[in-house]
Design a protein around this motif. Structure first.
Motif, PDB file in Angstrom:
ATOM      1  N   TRP A  62       0.835  -1.214   0.000  1.00  0.00           N
ATOM      2  CA  TRP A  62       0.000   0.000   0.000  1.00  0.00           C
ATOM      3  C   TRP A  62       0.867   1.261   0.000  1.00  0.00           C
ATOM      4  CZ3 TRP A  62      -5.203   0.894  -0.415  1.00  0.00           C
ATOM      5  CH2 TRP A  62      -5.704   2.122   0.027  1.00  0.00           C
ATOM      6  N   ASN A  63       1.843   1.317   0.894  1.00  0.00           N
ATOM      7  CA  ASN A  63       2.691   2.519   0.998  1.00  0.00           C
ATOM      8  C   ASN A  63       3.581   2.686  -0.231  1.00  0.00           C
ATOM      9  OD1 ASN A  63       1.574   3.063   3.447  1.00  0.00           O
ATOM     10  ND2 ASN A  63       3.337   2.412   4.671  1.00  0.00           N
ATOM     11  N   ASP A  64       4.149   1.570  -0.700  1.00  0.00           N
ATOM     12  CA  ASP A  64       5.023   1.656  -1.877  1.00  0.00           C
ATOM     13  C   ASP A  64       4.221   2.025  -3.124  1.00  0.00           C
ATOM     14  OD1 ASP A  64       7.309   1.163  -0.459  1.00  0.00           O
ATOM     15  OD2 ASP A  64       7.472  -0.953  -1.035  1.00  0.00           O
ATOM     16  N   TYR A  65       2.986   1.542  -3.213  1.00  0.00           N
ATOM     17  CA  TYR A  65       2.142   1.933  -4.346  1.00  0.00           C
ATOM     18  C   TYR A  65       1.961   3.451  -4.359  1.00  0.00           C
ATOM     19  CZ  TYR A  65      -1.766   2.612  -7.470  1.00  0.00           C
ATOM     20  OH  TYR A  65      -2.547   3.070  -8.492  1.00  0.00           O
ATOM     21  N   GLN A  66       1.706   4.021  -3.196  1.00  0.00           N
ATOM     22  CA  GLN A  66       1.519   5.476  -3.133  1.00  0.00           C
ATOM     23  C   GLN A  66       2.780   6.220  -3.565  1.00  0.00           C
ATOM     24  OE1 GLN A  66      -0.313   5.623   1.003  1.00  0.00           O
ATOM     25  NE2 GLN A  66      -1.598   7.067  -0.087  1.00  0.00           N
ATOM     26  N   GLU A  67       3.928   5.730  -3.091  1.00  0.00           N
ATOM     27  CA  GLU A  67       5.178   6.465  -3.330  1.00  0.00           C
ATOM     28  C   GLU A  67       5.737   6.242  -4.729  1.00  0.00           C
ATOM     29  OE1 GLU A  67       9.748   6.984  -1.609  1.00  0.00           O
ATOM     30  OE2 GLU A  67       8.297   5.816  -0.442  1.00  0.00           O
ATOM     31  N   PHE A  68       5.690   5.008  -5.194  1.00  0.00           N
ATOM     32  CA  PHE A  68       6.413   4.679  -6.428  1.00  0.00           C
ATOM     33  C   PHE A  68       5.513   4.467  -7.649  1.00  0.00           C
ATOM     34  CE2 PHE A  68       9.241   3.198  -2.987  1.00  0.00           C
ATOM     35  CZ  PHE A  68      10.363   3.969  -3.278  1.00  0.00           C
ATOM     36  N   SER A  69       4.199   4.468  -7.453  1.00  0.00           N
ATOM     37  CA  SER A  69       3.297   4.307  -8.598  1.00  0.00           C
ATOM     38  C   SER A  69       2.329   5.473  -8.689  1.00  0.00           C
ATOM     39  CB  SER A  69       2.533   2.985  -8.485  1.00  0.00           C
ATOM     40  OG  SER A  69       1.560   2.909  -9.496  1.00  0.00           O
ATOM     41  N   HIS A  70       1.455   5.575  -7.707  1.00  0.00           N
ATOM     42  CA  HIS A  70       0.387   6.584  -7.751  1.00  0.00           C
ATOM     43  C   HIS A  70       0.919   7.998  -7.974  1.00  0.00           C
ATOM     44  CE1 HIS A  70      -3.075   8.977  -6.780  1.00  0.00           C
ATOM     45  NE2 HIS A  70      -2.465   9.506  -5.739  1.00  0.00           N
ATOM     46  N   ARG A  71       1.970   8.334  -7.273  1.00  0.00           N
ATOM     47  CA  ARG A  71       2.540   9.684  -7.384  1.00  0.00           C
ATOM     48  C   ARG A  71       2.819  10.068  -8.834  1.00  0.00           C
ATOM     49  NH1 ARG A  71       8.146  10.870  -4.138  1.00  0.00           N
ATOM     50  NH2 ARG A  71       9.034  12.451  -5.516  1.00  0.00           N
ATOM     51  N   TYR A  72       3.326   9.118  -9.603  1.00  0.00           N
ATOM     52  CA  TYR A  72       3.697   9.401 -10.998  1.00  0.00           C
ATOM     53  C   TYR A  72       2.497   9.298 -11.937  1.00  0.00           C
ATOM     54  CZ  TYR A  72       8.246   9.462  -8.999  1.00  0.00           C
ATOM     55  OH  TYR A  72       9.322   9.803  -8.197  1.00  0.00           O
ATOM     56  N   ASN A  73       1.572   8.386 -11.624  1.00  0.00           N
ATOM     57  CA  ASN A  73       0.346   8.316 -12.430  1.00  0.00           C
ATOM     58  C   ASN A  73      -0.452   9.610 -12.290  1.00  0.00           C
ATOM     59  OD1 ASN A  73       1.220   5.740 -12.926  1.00  0.00           O
ATOM     60  ND2 ASN A  73      -0.314   4.727 -11.658  1.00  0.00           N
ATOM     61  N   LYS A  74      -0.506  10.123 -11.061  1.00  0.00           N
ATOM     62  CA  LYS A  74      -1.220  11.382 -10.811  1.00  0.00           C
ATOM     63  C   LYS A  74      -0.546  12.528 -11.566  1.00  0.00           C
ATOM     64  CE  LYS A  74      -2.957  14.253  -7.028  1.00  0.00           C
ATOM     65  NZ  LYS A  74      -3.107  14.387  -5.557  1.00  0.00           N
ATOM     66  N   TYR A  75       0.771  12.535 -11.558  1.00  0.00           N
ATOM     67  CA  TYR A  75       1.538  13.561 -12.280  1.00  0.00           C
ATOM     68  C   TYR A  75       1.193  13.511 -13.770  1.00  0.00           C
ATOM     69  CZ  TYR A  75       5.693  15.661 -14.498  1.00  0.00           C
ATOM     70  OH  TYR A  75       6.545  16.409 -15.287  1.00  0.00           O
ATOM     71  N   ILE A  76       1.183  12.307 -14.335  1.00  0.00           N
ATOM     72  CA  ILE A  76       0.890  12.161 -15.769  1.00  0.00           C
ATOM     73  C   ILE A  76      -0.509  12.675 -16.087  1.00  0.00           C
ATOM     74  CG2 ILE A  76       0.451  10.455 -17.599  1.00  0.00           C
ATOM     75  CD1 ILE A  76       2.723   8.766 -16.251  1.00  0.00           C
ATOM     76  N   LEU A  77      -1.493  12.231 -15.312  1.00  0.00           N
ATOM     77  CA  LEU A  77      -2.880  12.630 -15.595  1.00  0.00           C
ATOM     78  C   LEU A  77      -3.073  14.138 -15.466  1.00  0.00           C
ATOM     79  CD1 LEU A  77      -3.358   9.592 -15.636  1.00  0.00           C
ATOM     80  CD2 LEU A  77      -5.444   9.963 -14.323  1.00  0.00           C
ATOM     81  N   SER A  78      -2.294  14.761 -14.579  1.00  0.00           N
ATOM     82  CA  SER A  78      -2.431  16.214 -14.390  1.00  0.00           C
ATOM     83  C   SER A  78      -1.847  17.005 -15.559  1.00  0.00           C
ATOM     84  CB  SER A  78      -1.729  16.642 -13.099  1.00  0.00           C
ATOM     85  OG  SER A  78      -0.317  16.628 -13.249  1.00  0.00           O
ATOM     86  N   LYS A  79      -1.011  16.359 -16.388  1.00  0.00           N
ATOM     87  CA  LYS A  79      -0.314  17.062 -17.475  1.00  0.00           C
ATOM     88  C   LYS A  79      -0.910  16.779 -18.856  1.00  0.00           C
ATOM     89  CE  LYS A  79       3.285  18.570 -14.938  1.00  0.00           C
ATOM     90  NZ  LYS A  79       3.583  19.991 -14.770  1.00  0.00           N
ATOM     91  N   LEU A  80      -1.983  15.992 -18.905  1.00  0.00           N
ATOM     92  CA  LEU A  80      -2.548  15.625 -20.209  1.00  0.00           C
ATOM     93  C   LEU A  80      -3.532  16.683 -20.700  1.00  0.00           C
ATOM     94  CD1 LEU A  80      -3.210  11.797 -19.735  1.00  0.00           C
ATOM     95  CD2 LEU A  80      -1.228  12.924 -20.763  1.00  0.00           C
TER      96      LEU A  80
END
Length: 345
Positions: free
Chosen positions: A215-233
């Motif tokens: 759960w914690n690693d998903y937030q740090e190493f996956s979600h953080r970057y997916n959120k970044y990508i979606l915010s820039k589209l």
């Protein structure tokens, strides 16, 4: 919304608007369960198929012509971004993708090229050919691999059962992992915006191996970057679907990235997930693909059960919890699509 679309069920469902029935498409719908796919595949390597716009278009069109699904998805691979960044990619029969130069050192990370959009121009070219062939019949979905999943291939050198090298990197050298992930995320933003410009009607971000993470690693190493990508589209009128294996666990975090649709694996009750998401966020899924090996009455019952469970809910796209397996009978897939298209709310 694109006014030229003759069938806009998928776009309406993705935007949580009313639909007469759930739209249907399936992950890996243009693939190895079709003899017509093998007639093409036996002439070319997998990467040749991806990189030749006319061939990519031929394969993309197969499920439109043969199954009558409600959306096409670009024929490509999630690893084309990793190759463009400098990964030495090959596909071996029976083995899958391989990188001959896996990331091992800081210098390897330094060598990853983020200014590589020109190497992916063949994808934009393919989108234009496909849209010409579709002529507004159904929407075209573009896609990319999410940063964590791409990192795992680059670090492991291919597919992995346990992600040992990847997890060791995350634990021992998190700064290096974040550097890699940010580079992949920046390339992915450019790549998906290029697809939007080329004319896709929707996008899906595939985080195929997110289930490997805590759960914690998903937030740090996956979600953080997916959120970044979606915010820039450049997302105006182009709905974005977020998929991961593990979405039954991670859906609450996935929603924070504000996709239009969360694609759910088969481990969760779809209605419960839908009700846990913010109002107006759609769901996609979530039939266990192994159901498609079953007898036809079973296939029909499982689909109708899912549809009855979701009755009255706007924002529902039918899909599988993951991709179609290569040895599922084509006739069963075609039958499933017919059952879905016969259903009316």
């Amino acid at each position: 919304m694109d006014k030229n679309l003759k069938n806009d069920l998928l776009i309406r469902a993705a935007l949580s608007q009313p639909t007469e029935r759930p739209p249907v498409w399936m992950m890996r719908q243009a693939g190895r369960f079709m003899k017509e796919y093998w007639e093409i595949k036996n002439k070319y390597s997998f990467l040749e198929m991806c990189k030749t716009p006319k061939i990519a278009a031929d394969v993309t069109m197969l499920p439109i012509d043969l199954l009558g699904v409600d959306a096409a998805i670009l024929f490509s691979d999630i690893l084309v971004t990793a190759e463009a960044m400098g990964g030495d990619l090959s596909f071996e029969q029976g083995v899958g993708p391989r990188f001959a130069n896996p990331i091992r050192t800081a210098q390897d990370v330094e060598n990853l090229n983020v200014d590589c959009l020109d190497k992916l121009q063949y994808v934009a070219d393919a989108i234009k050919v496909i849209q010409g062939r579709l002529d507004g019949k159904v929407p075209l979905i573009g896609f990319a691999g999410a940063p964590f999943t791409i990192l795992s291939y680059l670090v492991e050198g291919g597919s992995s059962k346990d992600f040992k090298l990847t997890k060791t990197l995350l634990n021992n050298q998190p700064e290096m992992a974040h550097t890699i992930l940010q580079k992949i995320a920046d390339v992915t933003v450019d790549y998906l915006n290029m697809q939007i410009e080329a004319g896709v009607n929707a996008l899906q971000l595939f985080d195929s191996w997110a289930l490997a993470l805590s759960w914690n690693d998903y937030q740090e190493f996956s979600h953080r970057y997916n959120k970044y990508i979606l915010s820039k589209l450049n997302r105006k009128d182009v709905p974005v679907i977020s998929f991961c294996k593990g979405s039954s666990v991670f859906a609450p975090i996935m929603a924070d990235a504000q996709p239009d649709v969360v694609s759910v694996d088969w481990n969760a009750d779809l209605l419960n997930i839908k009700k846990s998401l913010p109002a107006g966020m759609a769901v996609q899924g979530n039939l266990d693909p192994f159901v498609l090996y079953a007898d036809k009455p079973v296939i029909k019952k499982k689909i109708i059960d899912l549809f009855e469970r979701m009755r009255g809910e706007n924002g529902f796209i039918f899909n599988l919890g993951h991709g179609i397996m290569p040895d599922i009978p084509f006739d069963n897939v075609k039958y499933a699509v017919e059952v879905i298209k016969d259903f009316k709310y």
